[in-house]
Design an enzyme around this catalytic site. Structure first.
Site, PDB file in Angstrom:
ATOM      1  CE1 TYR A   1      -0.829 -29.661  13.273  1.00 33.15           C
ATOM      2  CE2 TYR A   1       0.567 -29.576  15.227  1.00 33.15           C
ATOM      3  CZ  TYR A   1      -0.500 -29.090  14.500  1.00 33.15           C
ATOM      4  OH  TYR A   1      -1.235 -28.041  14.980  1.00 33.15           O
TER       5      TYR A   1
ATOM      6  CG  PHE B   1       2.685  -1.999   3.939  1.00 33.53           C
ATOM      7  CD1 PHE B   1       2.799  -1.589   2.622  1.00 33.53           C
ATOM      8  CD2 PHE B   1       2.066  -3.212   4.203  1.00 33.53           C
ATOM      9  CE1 PHE B   1       2.304  -2.373   1.585  1.00 33.53           C
ATOM     10  CE2 PHE B   1       1.584  -4.002   3.168  1.00 33.53           C
ATOM     11  CZ  PHE B   1       1.705  -3.584   1.851  1.00 33.53           C
ATOM     12  CB  THR B   2      -2.129  -1.500   3.527  1.00 36.27           C
ATOM     13  OG1 THR B   2      -1.349  -2.590   3.013  1.00 36.27           O
ATOM     14  CG2 THR B   2      -2.148  -0.384   2.472  1.00 36.27           C
TER      15      THR B   2
ATOM     16  CG  ASP C   1       7.836  -4.607   6.883  1.00 34.80           C
ATOM     17  OD1 ASP C   1       8.344  -5.601   6.314  1.00 34.80           O
ATOM     18  OD2 ASP C   1       6.765  -4.108   6.531  1.00 34.80           O
TER      19      ASP C   1
ATOM     20  CE  LYS D   1       5.263  -8.344  -0.194  1.00 33.98           C
ATOM     21  NZ  LYS D   1       4.245  -8.936   0.679  1.00 33.98           N
TER      22      LYS D   1
ATOM     23  NE  ARG E   1      -0.720   0.121  -2.430  1.00 32.59           N
ATOM     24  CZ  ARG E   1      -0.874  -1.005  -1.728  1.00 32.59           C
ATOM     25  NH1 ARG E   1       0.177  -1.760  -1.442  1.00 32.59           N
ATOM     26  NH2 ARG E   1      -2.048  -1.381  -1.284  1.00 32.59           N
TER      27      ARG E   1
ATOM     28  CG  PHE F   1      -5.992  -1.539  -0.948  1.00 31.87           C
ATOM     29  CD1 PHE F   1      -5.870  -1.224   0.387  1.00 31.87           C
ATOM     30  CD2 PHE F   1      -5.258  -2.600  -1.444  1.00 31.87           C
ATOM     31  CE1 PHE F   1      -5.031  -1.965   1.219  1.00 31.87           C
ATOM     32  CE2 PHE F   1      -4.418  -3.341  -0.629  1.00 31.87           C
ATOM     33  CZ  PHE F   1      -4.311  -3.018   0.711  1.00 31.87           C
TER      34      PHE F   1
HETATM   35  O1  PLI Z   1       1.397  -9.768   2.074  1.00 32.56           O
HETATM   36  P1  PLI Z   1       2.009 -10.226   3.359  1.00 32.56           P
HETATM   37  O2  PLI Z   1       1.015 -10.448   4.442  1.00 32.56           O
HETATM   38  O3  PLI Z   1       2.900 -11.398   3.187  1.00 32.56           O
HETATM   39  O4  PLI Z   1       2.989  -9.053   3.852  1.00 32.56           O
HETATM   40  C1  PLI Z   1       2.535  -7.815   4.239  1.00 32.56           C
HETATM   41  C2  PLI Z   1       3.537  -6.748   3.936  1.00 32.56           C
HETATM   42  C3  PLI Z   1       4.255  -6.184   4.949  1.00 32.56           C
HETATM   43  N1  PLI Z   1       5.162  -5.190   4.726  1.00 32.56           N
HETATM   44  C4  PLI Z   1       5.401  -4.734   3.485  1.00 32.56           C
HETATM   45  C5  PLI Z   1       6.402  -3.650   3.307  1.00 32.56           C
HETATM   46  C6  PLI Z   1       4.738  -5.264   2.400  1.00 32.56           C
HETATM   47  O5  PLI Z   1       5.018  -4.808   1.185  1.00 32.56           O
HETATM   48  C7  PLI Z   1       3.758  -6.295   2.614  1.00 32.56           C
HETATM   49  C8  PLI Z   1       2.978  -6.804   1.564  1.00 32.56           C
HETATM   50  N2  PLI Z   1       2.981  -6.225   0.387  1.00 32.56           N
HETATM   51  C9  PLI Z   1       2.233  -6.520  -0.674  1.00 32.56           C
HETATM   52  C10 PLI Z   1       1.209  -7.601  -0.705  1.00 32.56           C
HETATM   53  C11 PLI Z   1       2.462  -5.724  -1.854  1.00 32.56           C
HETATM   54  O6  PLI Z   1       1.822  -5.956  -2.889  1.00 32.56           O
HETATM   55  O7  PLI Z   1       3.304  -4.809  -1.761  1.00 32.56           O
END
Ligand code: PLI
Length: 459
Positions: A74, A126-127, A217, A260, A384, A451
């Site tokens: 933990y 970004f969303t 970011d 990513k 998008r 979305f």
């Molecule tokens: O999906 P998260 O919570 O791990 O990360 C959010 C996120 C933040 N910044 C950017 C530039 C992103 O592309 C992003 C998440 N993107 C997704 C899920 C995508 O499909 O692009």
């Protein structure tokens, strides 16, 4: 001198996962039952999944070995210290707080730095990032260069900040109303477009003048660094890993979705150089994510992340990753399909306004196009455009973004060149047979990030 050769993957395949083709009749039913929203399809009904590059990478044998080394204590998991070491070494930030994924880090930094009535300038929204800024009481202001909103502009650094726009905002609102400038590498919503180091350096100078921090970011920072190496004068001989460090050094804090660039299925972190911000984040993380040495991640996932970070900044990896995206983009351009140019790093973005000129934006051209591609070939893509852009918080009207795009996002190390060929064939077919398409009507609209779960019916 080595002779120039075509890009190729710097690995061979050790394990495979079968994918299945369905019939067109089945797919028509599946997408209708999913409310014409590709997020609501079942993955088993998808042939090639280009919904996202988030959490969909193939891990290496070393990362899988790392999974077996999970220390699930933990507190004080050994894997946390490996991850912390990788963040310091490859990104250069002093302090790290793990989170379950990127939006967890966005939540923490927004709550720590934004006050009600603040303005948060950024290189396009970004969303999830914008929503957390708004939930903390801030208003997002787009200060990206105008070229970013023009899918046909070939400007190489569409992620750049328009510094005049930013300075005007600072003068108009006052520096004390701007908690930080939010900078993404690369800019997802603009089509995976990079910011240049030249622009970032100028931005640093401008923000220093007004004592405004930069929050980075860094979700696709290695891909951004690769584009700098390829396109920015003076960087051709610099390893991507060095460029990544240079980018990070120009910023004060960073949110990371490690799903990513960093080649893992889950995880993220908030990193920073300021001790005081770190203390606040360490305190908040236990409320929302988990203890400061796991923040919602399993030990094994932190180990895979530490290894993934190392792999993600290798030139051979990133060259093949972006090479595959460029290959698909090249095929579509050759077929005359309107896509965002220059080709970005994590996917191809189809210009739905151009492909479906008969549809006004309130008939959801990109949402419609994504559904049509799925029906044609079982290839799952993502809207998008106007659906992703949501509604204006004050007026309640749709936000009408200039870009109305369908994203074909390429998972890292997952698909082959033959898959890219199938995708290109399908998109070309839908493009050439799009005259009879009539668009969609929204019949269910969630309040936040609509979305993901909105439902539509055919007009
Ligand atoms: O999906 P998260 O919570 O791990 O990360 C959010 C996120 C933040 N910044 C950017 C530039 C992103 O592309 C992003 C998440 N993107 C997704 C899920 C995508 O499909 O692009």
């Amino acid at each position: 001198m080595e002779r120039t050769r075509s890009w190729a993957e710097p690995y061979k395949i050790k394990m495979v996962e079968p994918v299945f083709m369905t019939t067109q009749e089945d797919r028509e039913r599946f997408i209708r039952e999913a409310g014409y929203n590709t997020f609501l399809l079942r993955s088993r009904d998808v042939y090639i999944d280009l919904l996202t590059d988030s959490g969909t990478s193939a891990m290496s044998d070393r990362q899988w070995a790392g999974i077996m080394m999970g220390d699930e204590a933990y507190a004080g998991s050994e894997n946390f210290y490996h991850m912390e070491e990788a963040v310091r070494r490859y990104y250069g930030y002093k302090y790290v707080v793990p989170t379950h994924q990127g939006r967890g880090a966005e939540h923490l930094i927004s709550q720590i730095m934004i006050k009600k009535g603040d303005f948060v300038p950024g290189n396009m929204y970004f969303t999830t990032t914008r929503l957390h800024q708004e939930l903390a009481g801030g208003t997002f202001v787009d200060v990206i260069v105008d070229e970013a909103h023009d899918p046909e502009s070939n400007f190489p650094f569409k992620g750049n900040v328009n510094l005049e726009k930013l300075e005007q905002l600072i003068k108009e609102k006052g520096a004390d109303k701007i908690p930080y400038v939010s900078i993404a590498t690369t800019v997802n919503m603009a089509g995976g477009q990079p910011i240049s180091l030249g622009n970032l350096r100028e931005l640093r100078a401008l923000t220093n003048k007004y004592s405004i921090p930069i929050v980075h970011d860094m979700t696709r920072v290695a891909e951004n660094a690769f584009m700098i190496q390829q396109k920015e004068p003076g960087y051709a001989d610099k390893p991507v890993a060095e460029i990544v460090l240079e980018i990070c050094a120009l910023t004060d804090a960073a949110t990371m979705s490690s799903k990513k660039d960093a080649l893992v299925s889950i995880g993220g972190f908030l990193a920073m150089n300021d001790k005081e911000v770190f203390e606040k984040a360490r305190n908040l993380v236990v409320v929302y994510e988990g203890l400061h040495t796991y923040g919602g991640m399993a030990g094994r996932d932190m180990e895979a992340l530490a290894i993934g970070i190392t792999e993600s900044v290798q030139d051979s990896h990133i060259r093949a990753r972006v090479g595959q995206v460029q290959y698909l983009g090249g095929k579509l351009l050759a077929a005359g399909v309107p896509i965002v140019r220059p080709i970005g790093t994590h996917g191809i973005f189809l210009d739905a306004k151009k492909i479906l000129p008969q549809l006004t934006q309130d008939k959801f051209p990109a949402q419609t196009l994504a559904a049509e591609i799925y029906v044609d070939s079982g290839v799952r893509t993502m809207e998008r455009g106007i659906v992703s852009a949501g509604r204006n918080a004050e007026t309640g009207e749709h936000n009408y973004p200039k870009l109305e795009l369908v994203r074909l996002t390429i998972p890292r190390r997952v698909y082959t060149q033959a898959h890219m060929d199938v995708i290109a064939e399908s998109v070309q077919y839908v493009f050439e047979n799009s005259q009879a398409i009539r668009g969609l009507e929204m019949v269910h609209e969630p309040k936040y990030l609509r979305f993901f779960q909105a439902r539509f019916k055919k007009i």
